[in-house]
Design a protein around this motif. Structure first.
Motif, PDB file in Angstrom:
ATOM      1  N   VAL A   3       0.829  -1.134   0.016  1.00 51.86           N
ATOM      2  CA  VAL A   3      -0.035  -0.158  -0.045  1.00 51.86           C
ATOM      3  C   VAL A   3       0.894   1.324  -0.043  1.00 51.86           C
ATOM      4  O   VAL A   3       1.753   1.273   0.701  1.00 51.86           O
ATOM      5  CB  VAL A   3      -0.967  -0.078   1.308  1.00 51.86           C
ATOM      6  CG1 VAL A   3      -1.618   1.254   1.298  1.00 51.86           C
ATOM      7  CG2 VAL A   3      -1.780  -1.224   1.162  1.00 51.86           C
ATOM      8  N   TYR A   4       0.445   2.099  -0.894  1.00 51.73           N
ATOM      9  CA  TYR A   4       1.279   3.459  -0.763  1.00 51.73           C
ATOM     10  C   TYR A   4       0.394   4.592  -0.446  1.00 51.73           C
ATOM     11  O   TYR A   4      -0.776   4.735  -1.119  1.00 51.73           O
ATOM     12  CB  TYR A   4       1.778   3.774  -2.375  1.00 51.73           C
ATOM     13  CG  TYR A   4       2.848   2.610  -2.998  1.00 51.73           C
ATOM     14  CD1 TYR A   4       4.194   2.950  -2.757  1.00 51.73           C
ATOM     15  CD2 TYR A   4       2.399   1.332  -3.409  1.00 51.73           C
ATOM     16  CE1 TYR A   4       5.136   1.889  -3.129  1.00 51.73           C
ATOM     17  CE2 TYR A   4       3.385   0.110  -4.020  1.00 51.73           C
ATOM     18  CZ  TYR A   4       4.657   0.702  -3.672  1.00 51.73           C
ATOM     19  OH  TYR A   4       5.749  -0.216  -3.898  1.00 51.73           O
ATOM     20  N   THR A   5       1.002   5.757   0.340  1.00 53.81           N
ATOM     21  CA  THR A   5       0.110   6.812   0.441  1.00 53.81           C
ATOM     22  C   THR A   5       0.569   7.677  -0.540  1.00 53.81           C
ATOM     23  O   THR A   5       2.029   7.925  -0.924  1.00 53.81           O
ATOM     24  CB  THR A   5       0.434   7.249   1.976  1.00 53.81           C
ATOM     25  OG1 THR A   5       1.551   7.483   2.186  1.00 53.81           O
ATOM     26  CG2 THR A   5      -0.226   6.390   2.748  1.00 53.81           C
ATOM     27  N   VAL A   6      -0.452   8.709  -1.206  1.00 58.36           N
ATOM     28  CA  VAL A   6      -0.084   9.734  -2.297  1.00 58.36           C
ATOM     29  C   VAL A   6      -0.139  10.885  -1.447  1.00 58.36           C
ATOM     30  O   VAL A   6      -1.002  11.343  -0.932  1.00 58.36           O
ATOM     31  CB  VAL A   6      -0.854   9.761  -3.331  1.00 58.36           C
ATOM     32  CG1 VAL A   6      -0.741  10.603  -4.437  1.00 58.36           C
ATOM     33  CG2 VAL A   6      -0.898   8.260  -3.909  1.00 58.36           C
ATOM     34  N   HIS A   7       0.930  11.738  -1.605  1.00 54.98           N
ATOM     35  CA  HIS A   7       1.123  13.142  -1.156  1.00 54.98           C
ATOM     36  C   HIS A   7       1.322  14.353  -2.208  1.00 54.98           C
ATOM     37  O   HIS A   7       1.861  13.963  -3.083  1.00 54.98           O
ATOM     38  CB  HIS A   7       2.280  13.061   0.045  1.00 54.98           C
ATOM     39  CG  HIS A   7       2.175  12.215   1.175  1.00 54.98           C
ATOM     40  ND1 HIS A   7       1.610  12.493   2.052  1.00 54.98           N
ATOM     41  CD2 HIS A   7       2.603  11.004   1.338  1.00 54.98           C
ATOM     42  CE1 HIS A   7       1.635  11.152   3.125  1.00 54.98           C
ATOM     43  NE2 HIS A   7       2.335  10.376   2.249  1.00 54.98           N
ATOM     44  N   ARG A   8       0.347  15.011  -2.095  1.00 56.59           N
ATOM     45  CA  ARG A   8       0.448  16.131  -3.220  1.00 56.59           C
ATOM     46  C   ARG A   8       0.580  17.421  -2.474  1.00 56.59           C
ATOM     47  O   ARG A   8       0.046  18.121  -1.695  1.00 56.59           O
ATOM     48  CB  ARG A   8      -1.136  15.957  -3.734  1.00 56.59           C
ATOM     49  CG  ARG A   8      -1.080  17.024  -4.890  1.00 56.59           C
ATOM     50  CD  ARG A   8      -2.456  17.144  -5.494  1.00 56.59           C
ATOM     51  NE  ARG A   8      -3.647  17.174  -4.555  1.00 56.59           N
ATOM     52  CZ  ARG A   8      -4.578  16.547  -4.702  1.00 56.59           C
ATOM     53  NH1 ARG A   8      -4.830  15.815  -5.495  1.00 56.59           N
ATOM     54  NH2 ARG A   8      -5.617  16.712  -3.740  1.00 56.59           N
ATOM     55  N   LYS A  23       5.678   4.325   0.426  1.00 54.95           N
ATOM     56  CA  LYS A  23       5.272   2.701   1.010  1.00 54.95           C
ATOM     57  C   LYS A  23       4.809   2.683   2.346  1.00 54.95           C
ATOM     58  O   LYS A  23       5.502   3.391   3.082  1.00 54.95           O
ATOM     59  CB  LYS A  23       6.420   1.867   0.223  1.00 54.95           C
ATOM     60  CG  LYS A  23       6.113   0.449   0.641  1.00 54.95           C
ATOM     61  CD  LYS A  23       7.010  -0.627  -0.005  1.00 54.95           C
ATOM     62  CE  LYS A  23       6.727  -2.119   0.388  1.00 54.95           C
ATOM     63  NZ  LYS A  23       8.024  -2.801   0.407  1.00 54.95           N
ATOM     64  N   GLU A  24       3.943   1.974   2.319  1.00 55.88           N
ATOM     65  CA  GLU A  24       3.484   1.586   4.153  1.00 55.88           C
ATOM     66  C   GLU A  24       4.439   0.531   4.230  1.00 55.88           C
ATOM     67  O   GLU A  24       4.546  -0.550   3.757  1.00 55.88           O
ATOM     68  CB  GLU A  24       1.959   1.364   4.212  1.00 55.88           C
ATOM     69  CG  GLU A  24       1.587   1.199   5.482  1.00 55.88           C
ATOM     70  CD  GLU A  24       1.454   2.331   6.384  1.00 55.88           C
ATOM     71  OE1 GLU A  24       1.849   2.189   7.645  1.00 55.88           O
ATOM     72  OE2 GLU A  24       1.436   3.478   5.578  1.00 55.88           O
ATOM     73  N   GLY A  25       4.854   0.533   5.784  1.00 54.31           N
ATOM     74  CA  GLY A  25       5.568  -0.736   6.190  1.00 54.31           C
ATOM     75  C   GLY A  25       6.899  -0.598   6.559  1.00 54.31           C
ATOM     76  O   GLY A  25       7.459   0.514   6.457  1.00 54.31           O
ATOM     77  N   ASN A  86       9.380   5.136   7.127  1.00 53.40           N
ATOM     78  CA  ASN A  86       8.350   5.809   6.093  1.00 53.40           C
ATOM     79  C   ASN A  86       7.345   6.735   6.684  1.00 53.40           C
ATOM     80  O   ASN A  86       6.945   7.696   6.303  1.00 53.40           O
ATOM     81  CB  ASN A  86       7.797   4.573   5.553  1.00 53.40           C
ATOM     82  CG  ASN A  86       8.616   3.773   4.505  1.00 53.40           C
ATOM     83  OD1 ASN A  86       9.526   4.581   3.802  1.00 53.40           O
ATOM     84  ND2 ASN A  86       8.430   2.724   4.260  1.00 53.40           N
ATOM     85  N   ASP A  87       7.105   6.483   7.921  1.00 54.37           N
ATOM     86  CA  ASP A  87       6.345   7.312   8.815  1.00 54.37           C
ATOM     87  C   ASP A  87       6.950   8.548   8.808  1.00 54.37           C
ATOM     88  O   ASP A  87       6.453   9.615   8.908  1.00 54.37           O
ATOM     89  CB  ASP A  87       6.011   6.761  10.107  1.00 54.37           C
ATOM     90  CG  ASP A  87       5.089   5.621  10.010  1.00 54.37           C
ATOM     91  OD1 ASP A  87       4.353   5.518   9.343  1.00 54.37           O
ATOM     92  OD2 ASP A  87       5.149   4.491  10.705  1.00 54.37           O
ATOM     93  N   TRP A  88       8.317   8.801   9.294  1.00 53.52           N
ATOM     94  CA  TRP A  88       8.678   9.884   9.531  1.00 53.52           C
ATOM     95  C   TRP A  88       9.083  10.691   7.985  1.00 53.52           C
ATOM     96  O   TRP A  88       8.961  11.834   8.213  1.00 53.52           O
ATOM     97  CB  TRP A  88      10.473   9.572   9.843  1.00 53.52           C
ATOM     98  CG  TRP A  88      10.503   9.144  11.244  1.00 53.52           C
ATOM     99  CD1 TRP A  88       9.525   9.416  12.213  1.00 53.52           C
ATOM    100  CD2 TRP A  88      11.499   8.353  11.853  1.00 53.52           C
ATOM    101  NE1 TRP A  88      10.048   8.794  13.443  1.00 53.52           N
ATOM    102  CE2 TRP A  88      11.214   8.243  13.210  1.00 53.52           C
ATOM    103  CE3 TRP A  88      12.822   7.856  11.476  1.00 53.52           C
ATOM    104  CZ2 TRP A  88      12.034   7.547  13.998  1.00 53.52           C
ATOM    105  CZ3 TRP A  88      13.628   7.126  12.180  1.00 53.52           C
ATOM    106  CH2 TRP A  88      13.359   7.125  13.624  1.00 53.52           C
TER     107      TRP A  88
END
Length: 137
Positions: A3-8, A23-25, A86-88
């Protein structure tokens, strides 16, 4: 499936969208080569913190602790870095003006980008209008 989070980040109309996919994880590059991976992302504060932690553990392991305890602490620190890297990165993107635009699941980064731009109502830049693909392989 990853799962990928998309940031714009907002851009003026008519320009390419400024998107980052994260990417998550667990971050495997963050686990196996953090000294190269952190500067690649531009996380200089993270690199300095990592090097200070490693230096402190080396000094403690050499003078005060058993080497096995210092090595175990270093391994735990590496696992902690890889689990939260990835959270950072998402946090840093938020601080630089990127907003969470959505989430997409795909086997790899290229497929995630294609799926993001192929969804109905996608904001496509001039170069992205010609490379739309279906959501299925």
């Amino acid at each position: 499936m990853p799962v990928y989070t998309v940031h714009r980040r907002p851009v003026p109309p008519g320009r390419e969208p400024d998107l980052k996919l994260v990417k998550e994880g667990l971050s495997w590059p963050g686990l196996f080569c953090p000294v190269l991976w952190l500067p690649y992302l531009g996380d200089w504060l993270g690199l300095v913190t990592y090097l200070a932690l490693v230096g402190t553990l080396i000094v403690l392991g050499f003078f005060f602790l058993e080497p096995a305890i210092a090595a175990a602490a270093l391994l735990i620190g590496l696992l902690f870095l890889a689990a939260l890297a990835n959270d950072w990165r998402r946090w840093r993107l938020d601080r630089h003006g990127y907003a969470l635009a959505g989430v997409v699941a795909a086997p790899d980064l290229a497929s995630a980008e294609r799926r993001w731009f192929a969804r109905p109502g996608a904001e496509a830049g001039p170069a992205d209008r010609d490379r739309r693909v279906p959501l299925w392989p």
